[in-house]
Scaffold this active site. Structure first.
Site, short mmCIF file in Angstrom:
data_model
loop_
_atom_site.label_atom_id
_atom_site.label_comp_id
_atom_site.label_asym_id
_atom_site.label_seq_id
_atom_site.Cartn_x
_atom_site.Cartn_y
_atom_site.Cartn_z
N LYS A 100 0.80 -1.22 0.00
CA LYS A 100 0.00 0.00 0.00
C LYS A 100 0.84 1.27 0.00
O LYS A 100 0.48 2.27 -0.64
CB LYS A 100 -0.94 -0.02 1.21
CG LYS A 100 -2.08 -1.02 1.07
CD LYS A 100 -3.00 -0.98 2.27
CE LYS A 100 -4.26 -1.81 2.04
NZ LYS A 100 -3.99 -3.20 1.76
N GLU B 72 -3.21 6.91 7.85
CA GLU B 72 -4.08 7.70 6.99
C GLU B 72 -5.04 8.52 7.84
O GLU B 72 -5.40 8.13 8.96
CB GLU B 72 -4.93 6.81 6.08
CG GLU B 72 -4.21 6.18 4.92
CD GLU B 72 -5.15 5.36 4.07
OE1 GLU B 72 -4.72 4.95 2.99
OE2 GLU B 72 -6.31 5.12 4.48
N HIS C 43 -15.26 -4.25 7.59
CA HIS C 43 -14.44 -4.02 6.38
C HIS C 43 -14.69 -5.04 5.28
O HIS C 43 -13.95 -5.07 4.29
CB HIS C 43 -12.95 -3.97 6.73
CG HIS C 43 -12.60 -2.96 7.78
ND1 HIS C 43 -12.70 -1.60 7.56
CD2 HIS C 43 -12.19 -3.11 9.07
CE1 HIS C 43 -12.34 -0.95 8.66
NE2 HIS C 43 -12.03 -1.84 9.59
N ARG D 288 -7.12 -7.92 -9.84
CA ARG D 288 -7.85 -9.15 -10.15
C ARG D 288 -9.29 -8.79 -10.45
O ARG D 288 -9.69 -7.62 -10.35
CB ARG D 288 -7.82 -10.10 -8.95
CG ARG D 288 -8.31 -9.44 -7.66
CD ARG D 288 -8.43 -10.39 -6.50
NE ARG D 288 -8.60 -9.74 -5.23
CZ ARG D 288 -9.73 -9.24 -4.76
NH1 ARG D 288 -10.83 -9.29 -5.51
NH2 ARG D 288 -9.81 -8.67 -3.58
#
Length: 611
Positions: free
Chosen positions: A116, A200, A235, A297
């Site tokens: 990430k 973040e 999530h 994907r």
């Protein structure tokens, strides 16, 4: 075009790929573990190969066995589906090194977007807006804590190598940062073998917007518009839709253009998804949408994009992997209507969403919407894999039509005895925020209890089922006969029900299924108006289903009151309390704690007290 294809996956995505490949005249090869030896995808394929024991780490995650299966069957290409090895760059490279076609992006692209922090740095360089945060190499707790203060609480700690909601912690206050960081790192190390994190800014009214992109080997990259996947639980996506509610043309153009930039930055080939987080506190706006990550994907929710564009994304994958250019240009793609997808899981919302396993004695999802599934009636739901058993996709001219169609399909679903989240999905689709199209990712966490389906069927459904079991039915009529009452077993629990003679046709059976609101219950005979129906009226307490005795609460000779708990039976991962049908004395006791019993076994005999 590819002539033969091995699908390195299982379940509904394997079945989905096989259907498209078959339509293109491609020979298909399935792989399977021991648990999946008789699975639907195995029977649909032209050929099938066993690759190991039931656990995924010993079968579907063992790349060498999949490559051996491809070699032994003469497969020309491998499609990884999603999950398992689909985003494993080393496996993709091994497939290519073996001289096979990899139906997916280049290994370098997978690596570039797999971490990430590196992905975000690349996106910044490409001019793609990213969420404010810290991506630095200094991973000391002091530096991370200082950066969190600079960013401003609340913040989100995320594992650099994370995914699927693992290695992620929200922190609202500096005093909690150290503990959250330690917990996040431990989970990241356990799940991904990498404990590095990034920080973040946490968006307080977040919506999850993602864009489907596609690239080919000729340098063409297009987007197929956006999806909204904001309805999530821990999530994990629950319901997805396309296009995103409230998305104006200007914001759509900005977000989709950013997605294409992101794909070009890694020279992308094949199907991919660029995921964004939007601050929806004041509606969707281009200046409040930021890049989160890229999934290299096909996505679980790809059918909603297929529905609104009229395209088969698996066919696009196979054509691109065969060296063909993209089937359509950007100008030839358009949005048609609205589509919503619900993920149907074998899990019990009433028990904290614990997975529910066992045989699907009844599996009926109707025919009103698109169904993508890897199971069928009579199949076994295994404990070894993800509990998703089907996806239901509704497509209509308007969002409200699609929502109502999907809710109706889930409402009418009949699945037994495995428990599902269908009732929960119905409640979610009917929630005012979802109806209004203003869902953010925190809805389920905030409204969890309000989204729980009712624990019992409606009085009307119970009365109708009771009448059908009473043996007195004669078809519906407006002026039903006199009211009657009786004791029945609802999922093994005694329940008194009032009903009217002639309210429903008699089944002649000892039990019926009640399907309502996406939930299913089993109602069995017990006793009606004091008459012996099923044995309990004469004091014989029988096991309503096979199971294990986990508690015996009475002793022989003991006096008991009506409704007093006698024995607790564990069956289908649920506990069932069997109670006294009337006041009396325990005249016989054969139940023993820990003992296994079959349906109909005499457990306790109660002798009625003298009036």
């Amino acid at each position: 075009m590819i002539a033969s294809l091995l699908i390195a996956n299982r379940g509904e995505i394997a079945c989905r790929i096989i259907r498209t490949a078959r339509g293109l005249g491609i020979r298909t090869i399935a792989v399977h573990s021991d648990a999946d030896a008789s699975a639907l995808h195995v029977r649909l394929a032209d050929e099938a190969v066993r690759i190991g024991p039931s656990p995924a780490r010993e079968s579907y995650l063992v790349g060498d066995r999949i490559l051996a299966a491809a070699r032994d069957t003469g497969a020309e290409a491998i499609h990884p589906g999603y999950g398992f090895l689909s985003e494993n760059a080393d496996f993709a490279a091994a497939v290519i090194a073996a001289g096979l076609v990899w139906v997916g992006p280049r290994p370098d692209s997978i690596r570039a977007m797999g971490l990430k922090d590196a992905a975000k740095s690349r996106m910044i360089a490409a001019g793609v807006p990213v969420t404010p945060g810290y991506l630095g190499d200094d991973q000391s707790p002091d530096r991370l804590a200082a950066e969190a203060v600079t960013i401003g609480y609340p913040v989100l700690i995320k594992a650099v190598a994370g995914g699927g909601g693992k290695g992620m912690r929200r922190v609202d206050d500096a005093a909690d940062f150290a503990d959250a960081l330690g917990s996040c790192r431990r989970e990241a190390a356990s799940s991904f073998g990498d404990d590095r994190v990034l920080i973040e800014k946490y968006i307080l009214s977040p919506r999850h917007i993602e864009v489907q992109i596609f690239g080919d080997t000729h340098g063409n990259i297009v987007h197929l518009f956006e999806r909204d996947c904001s309805l999530q639980r821990r999530h994990q996506k629950v319901i997805e839709e396309a296009p995103a509610p409230g998305m104006d043309p200007a914001t759509r153009a900005a977000v989709c253009d950013a997605a294409v930039k992101a794909a070009r930055a890694v020279d992308y080939v094949g199907a991919g998804t660029i995921e964004f987080i939007a601050d929806a506190s004041a509606g969707l706006s281009a200046d409040r949408v930021w890049f989160m990550e890229m999934n290299t994907r096909l996505q679980v929710e790809h059918p909603v994009t297929e529905a609104i564009t009229g395209q088969d994304l698996v066919e696009w994958q196979l054509r691109v992997a065969s060296g063909e250019p993209l089937p359509l240009t950007q100008d030839e793609l358009a949005i048609d209507g609205h589509a919503i997808e619900a993920r149907l899981y074998a899990e019990d919302p009433a028990k904290g969403f614990l997975p529910s396993i066992g045989r699907l004695d009844v599996f009926d999802l109707g025919e009103s919407v698109r169904i993508d599934t890897g199971v069928e009636q009579g199949a076994e739901v295994s404990p070894f894999y993800d509990p998703m058993i089907a996806k239901l996709i509704a497509h209509a001219a308007t969002r409200e039509e699609a929502r109502e169609t999907l809710a109706d399909a889930l409402d009418e679903a009949v699945i037994w005895p495995v428990r599902t989240n269908a009732g929960f999905l119905v409640e979610a689709l009917d929630h005012p925020d979802f109806v209004a199209g203003t869902v953010d990712t925190g809805l389920i966490a905030r409204e969890g209890e309000a989204l729980m389906p009712p624990p019992l069927p409606s009085d009307e459904a119970l009365a109708d089922a009771a009448a059908s079991l009473s043996g007195e039915g004669g078809g519906f009529r407006l002026n039903a006969g006199p009211k009657r009452h009786g004791w029945f077993l609802l999922d093994g629990q005694p329940l008194e029900i009032d009903f009217a003679e002639g309210a429903a046709d008699s089944t002649g059976e000892d039990r019926v299924l009640i399907a309502e609101g996406g939930q299913v219950w089993e109602l069995g005979r017990w006793r009606v108006d004091g008459a012996a129906v099923g044995g309990a009226a004469d004091g014989a307490i029988l096991a309503p289903m096979p199971g294990r005795i986990i508690a015996v609460d009475v002793a022989e000779g003991q006096e008991v009151a009506m409704g007093q708990k006698l024995v607790t039976l564990e069956a289908m991962k649920m506990e069932h309390a069997l109670v006294a049908p009337f006041a009396g004395t325990v005249a016989g006791l054969s139940a023993q704690s820990g003992g296994q019993v079959t349906e109909g076994t005499l457990l306790v005999r109660i002798e009625r007290s003298a009036d």
